[in-house]
Design a protein around this motif. Sequence first.
Motif, PDB file in Angstrom:
ATOM      1  N   PHE A 116       0.865  -1.443  -0.149  1.00  0.00           N
ATOM      2  CA  PHE A 116       0.003  -0.007  -0.105  1.00  0.00           C
ATOM      3  C   PHE A 116       0.837   1.274   0.074  1.00  0.00           C
ATOM      4  CE2 PHE A 116      -2.409  -3.241   1.817  1.00  0.00           C
ATOM      5  CZ  PHE A 116      -3.739  -3.287   1.392  1.00  0.00           C
ATOM      6  N   LYS A 117       0.390   2.464  -0.386  1.00  0.00           N
ATOM      7  CA  LYS A 117       0.889   3.880  -0.369  1.00  0.00           C
ATOM      8  C   LYS A 117      -0.437   4.422   0.452  1.00  0.00           C
ATOM      9  CE  LYS A 117       4.305   4.415  -3.638  1.00  0.00           C
ATOM     10  NZ  LYS A 117       4.775   5.515  -4.448  1.00  0.00           N
ATOM     11  N   LEU A 118       0.240   4.992   1.599  1.00  0.00           N
ATOM     12  CA  LEU A 118      -1.012   5.754   2.460  1.00  0.00           C
ATOM     13  C   LEU A 118      -0.612   7.212   2.695  1.00  0.00           C
ATOM     14  CD1 LEU A 118      -1.250   2.678   3.899  1.00  0.00           C
ATOM     15  CD2 LEU A 118      -2.681   4.255   5.371  1.00  0.00           C
ATOM     16  N   GLU A 119      -1.305   8.294   2.069  1.00  0.00           N
ATOM     17  CA  GLU A 119      -0.861   9.679   2.215  1.00  0.00           C
ATOM     18  C   GLU A 119      -1.281  10.084   3.824  1.00  0.00           C
ATOM     19  OE1 GLU A 119       0.270  11.557   0.044  1.00  0.00           O
ATOM     20  OE2 GLU A 119       0.296   9.948  -1.473  1.00  0.00           O
ATOM     21  N   THR A 120      -0.318   9.997   4.519  1.00  0.00           N
ATOM     22  CA  THR A 120      -0.538  10.415   6.051  1.00  0.00           C
ATOM     23  C   THR A 120      -0.253  11.864   6.209  1.00  0.00           C
ATOM     24  OG1 THR A 120       1.512   9.928   6.845  1.00  0.00           O
ATOM     25  CG2 THR A 120       0.245   8.048   6.777  1.00  0.00           C
ATOM     26  N   PRO A 121      -0.828  12.495   7.478  1.00  0.00           N
ATOM     27  CA  PRO A 121      -0.312  13.810   7.588  1.00  0.00           C
ATOM     28  C   PRO A 121       1.223  14.094   7.768  1.00  0.00           C
ATOM     29  CG  PRO A 121      -2.095  13.228   9.020  1.00  0.00           C
ATOM     30  CD  PRO A 121      -1.669  11.892   8.600  1.00  0.00           C
ATOM     31  N   GLN A 122       1.996  12.734   8.128  1.00  0.00           N
ATOM     32  CA  GLN A 122       3.465  13.136   8.169  1.00  0.00           C
ATOM     33  C   GLN A 122       4.131  12.535   6.759  1.00  0.00           C
ATOM     34  OE1 GLN A 122       1.541  11.588  10.895  1.00  0.00           O
ATOM     35  NE2 GLN A 122       1.550  13.503  12.029  1.00  0.00           N
ATOM     36  N   GLY A 123       3.575  12.297   6.154  1.00  0.00           N
ATOM     37  CA  GLY A 123       4.148  11.789   4.646  1.00  0.00           C
ATOM     38  C   GLY A 123       3.577  10.502   4.314  1.00  0.00           C
ATOM     39  N   VAL A 124       4.292  10.048   3.351  1.00  0.00           N
ATOM     40  CA  VAL A 124       3.542   8.706   2.655  1.00  0.00           C
ATOM     41  C   VAL A 124       4.435   7.540   3.564  1.00  0.00           C
ATOM     42  CG1 VAL A 124       3.795   7.323   0.698  1.00  0.00           C
ATOM     43  CG2 VAL A 124       3.492   9.794   0.390  1.00  0.00           C
ATOM     44  N   ILE A 125       3.667   6.462   3.950  1.00  0.00           N
ATOM     45  CA  ILE A 125       4.163   5.257   4.236  1.00  0.00           C
ATOM     46  C   ILE A 125       3.669   4.240   3.284  1.00  0.00           C
ATOM     47  CG2 ILE A 125       4.158   6.092   6.674  1.00  0.00           C
ATOM     48  CD1 ILE A 125       1.814   4.445   7.306  1.00  0.00           C
ATOM     49  N   GLU A 126       4.426   3.031   3.291  1.00  0.00           N
ATOM     50  CA  GLU A 126       4.256   1.974   2.297  1.00  0.00           C
ATOM     51  C   GLU A 126       4.271   0.593   3.151  1.00  0.00           C
ATOM     52  OE1 GLU A 126       7.200   2.158  -0.623  1.00  0.00           O
ATOM     53  OE2 GLU A 126       6.008   3.929  -1.634  1.00  0.00           O
ATOM     54  N   PRO A 127       3.042   0.576   3.813  1.00  0.00           N
ATOM     55  CA  PRO A 127       2.934  -0.901   4.568  1.00  0.00           C
ATOM     56  C   PRO A 127       2.417  -1.862   3.857  1.00  0.00           C
ATOM     57  CG  PRO A 127       0.823   0.626   4.788  1.00  0.00           C
ATOM     58  CD  PRO A 127       1.890   1.442   4.149  1.00  0.00           C
ATOM     59  N   GLN A 128       2.373  -3.078   4.383  1.00  0.00           N
ATOM     60  CA  GLN A 128       2.063  -4.275   3.414  1.00  0.00           C
ATOM     61  C   GLN A 128       1.217  -4.949   4.291  1.00  0.00           C
ATOM     62  OE1 GLN A 128       5.291  -6.985   1.909  1.00  0.00           O
ATOM     63  NE2 GLN A 128       4.357  -8.550   3.133  1.00  0.00           N
ATOM     64  N   LEU A 129      -0.083  -5.807   3.477  1.00  0.00           N
ATOM     65  CA  LEU A 129      -0.898  -6.719   4.292  1.00  0.00           C
ATOM     66  C   LEU A 129      -1.108  -7.873   3.716  1.00  0.00           C
ATOM     67  CD1 LEU A 129      -3.556  -7.055   6.274  1.00  0.00           C
ATOM     68  CD2 LEU A 129      -4.786  -6.090   4.222  1.00  0.00           C
ATOM     69  N   THR A 130      -0.758  -9.159   4.426  1.00  0.00           N
ATOM     70  CA  THR A 130      -0.930 -10.442   3.871  1.00  0.00           C
ATOM     71  C   THR A 130      -2.145 -11.039   4.505  1.00  0.00           C
ATOM     72  OG1 THR A 130       1.709 -10.707   3.930  1.00  0.00           O
ATOM     73  CG2 THR A 130       0.515 -12.504   3.845  1.00  0.00           C
ATOM     74  N   ILE A 131      -2.808 -11.413   3.438  1.00  0.00           N
ATOM     75  CA  ILE A 131      -4.248 -12.001   3.784  1.00  0.00           C
ATOM     76  C   ILE A 131      -4.276 -13.653   3.412  1.00  0.00           C
ATOM     77  CG2 ILE A 131      -6.686 -11.907   3.014  1.00  0.00           C
ATOM     78  CD1 ILE A 131      -6.402  -8.847   2.351  1.00  0.00           C
ATOM     79  N   THR A 132      -4.560 -14.229   4.471  1.00  0.00           N
ATOM     80  CA  THR A 132      -4.827 -15.765   4.119  1.00  0.00           C
ATOM     81  C   THR A 132      -6.138 -16.099   4.423  1.00  0.00           C
ATOM     82  OG1 THR A 132      -4.521 -15.983   6.278  1.00  0.00           O
ATOM     83  CG2 THR A 132      -2.445 -16.191   4.863  1.00  0.00           C
ATOM     84  N   LYS A 133      -6.577 -17.298   4.128  1.00  0.00           N
ATOM     85  CA  LYS A 133      -7.803 -17.747   4.210  1.00  0.00           C
ATOM     86  C   LYS A 133      -7.811 -19.094   5.001  1.00  0.00           C
ATOM     87  CE  LYS A 133     -10.754 -19.676   1.178  1.00  0.00           C
ATOM     88  NZ  LYS A 133     -11.629 -20.109   0.063  1.00  0.00           N
ATOM     89  N   ASP A 134      -8.865 -19.073   5.988  1.00  0.00           N
ATOM     90  CA  ASP A 134      -8.927 -20.356   6.642  1.00  0.00           C
ATOM     91  C   ASP A 134     -10.603 -20.668   6.634  1.00  0.00           C
ATOM     92  OD1 ASP A 134      -8.817 -22.683   8.432  1.00  0.00           O
ATOM     93  OD2 ASP A 134      -8.575 -21.338  10.224  1.00  0.00           O
ATOM     94  N   GLY A 135     -11.014 -21.941   5.658  1.00  0.00           N
ATOM     95  CA  GLY A 135     -12.180 -22.175   5.486  1.00  0.00           C
ATOM     96  C   GLY A 135     -12.958 -20.750   4.869  1.00  0.00           C
ATOM     97  N   ASP A 136     -13.869 -20.247   5.563  1.00  0.00           N
ATOM     98  CA  ASP A 136     -14.607 -19.021   4.794  1.00  0.00           C
ATOM     99  C   ASP A 136     -14.370 -17.881   5.555  1.00  0.00           C
ATOM    100  OD1 ASP A 136     -16.041 -19.367   7.375  1.00  0.00           O
ATOM    101  OD2 ASP A 136     -18.208 -19.039   6.355  1.00  0.00           O
ATOM    102  N   LYS A 137     -13.232 -17.861   6.585  1.00  0.00           N
ATOM    103  CA  LYS A 137     -12.544 -16.575   7.290  1.00  0.00           C
ATOM    104  C   LYS A 137     -11.360 -16.105   6.731  1.00  0.00           C
ATOM    105  CE  LYS A 137     -13.457 -16.025  11.274  1.00  0.00           C
ATOM    106  NZ  LYS A 137     -14.414 -15.118  11.977  1.00  0.00           N
ATOM    107  N   LEU A 138     -11.226 -14.835   6.714  1.00  0.00           N
ATOM    108  CA  LEU A 138     -10.059 -14.021   6.165  1.00  0.00           C
ATOM    109  C   LEU A 138      -9.194 -13.615   7.498  1.00  0.00           C
ATOM    110  CD1 LEU A 138     -11.482 -11.743   3.205  1.00  0.00           C
ATOM    111  CD2 LEU A 138     -10.212 -13.915   2.901  1.00  0.00           C
ATOM    112  N   HIS A 139      -7.970 -13.868   7.276  1.00  0.00           N
ATOM    113  CA  HIS A 139      -6.855 -13.441   8.295  1.00  0.00           C
ATOM    114  C   HIS A 139      -5.881 -12.375   7.816  1.00  0.00           C
ATOM    115  CE1 HIS A 139      -8.501 -16.300  11.085  1.00  0.00           C
ATOM    116  NE2 HIS A 139      -8.529 -17.350  10.141  1.00  0.00           N
ATOM    117  N   GLY A 140      -5.253 -11.668   8.502  1.00  0.00           N
ATOM    118  CA  GLY A 140      -4.319 -10.540   7.810  1.00  0.00           C
ATOM    119  C   GLY A 140      -3.286 -10.215   9.070  1.00  0.00           C
TER     120      GLY A 140
END
Length: 136
Positions: free
Chosen positions: A16-40
Amino acid sequence: ANRVVENDDVVGVWKFKLETPQGVIEPQLTITKDGDKLHGVWVSPFGEREAQEVTLADGKLSWLVESDEDDEIDFQVKYHGQPRGNKIEGSAEFDFGGNTGEMDFTGERTERETKSEAAQPSAWPASWSIRQCTPR
């Protein structure tokens, strides 16, 4: 006709690229699936933590990231995004120690399959023996 977005369509690693009040940050989200539920798992310059309440409803992906007892400041960020293929855009509502607001983000999925899913070995056929796999 609108394309239906399903849980399998959002599994993977998102940058991701987020425009924060302190500037741009570039975090990451890893999404997995267990049955019908999502986890991150959320990784940012502020550390790694579990993404909570990861849901996909009406074509919108949402998740929550918040502080834990080790953090110097209490914070909570609720993300809402519209995934389209390997792209996503949306907004995040934040509360950093009482400082509240909203910021926009964009993102791109860089891996469809997460490493934890890819690392699972397949079973050897029962008819194989170790001797058959030893080089001669």
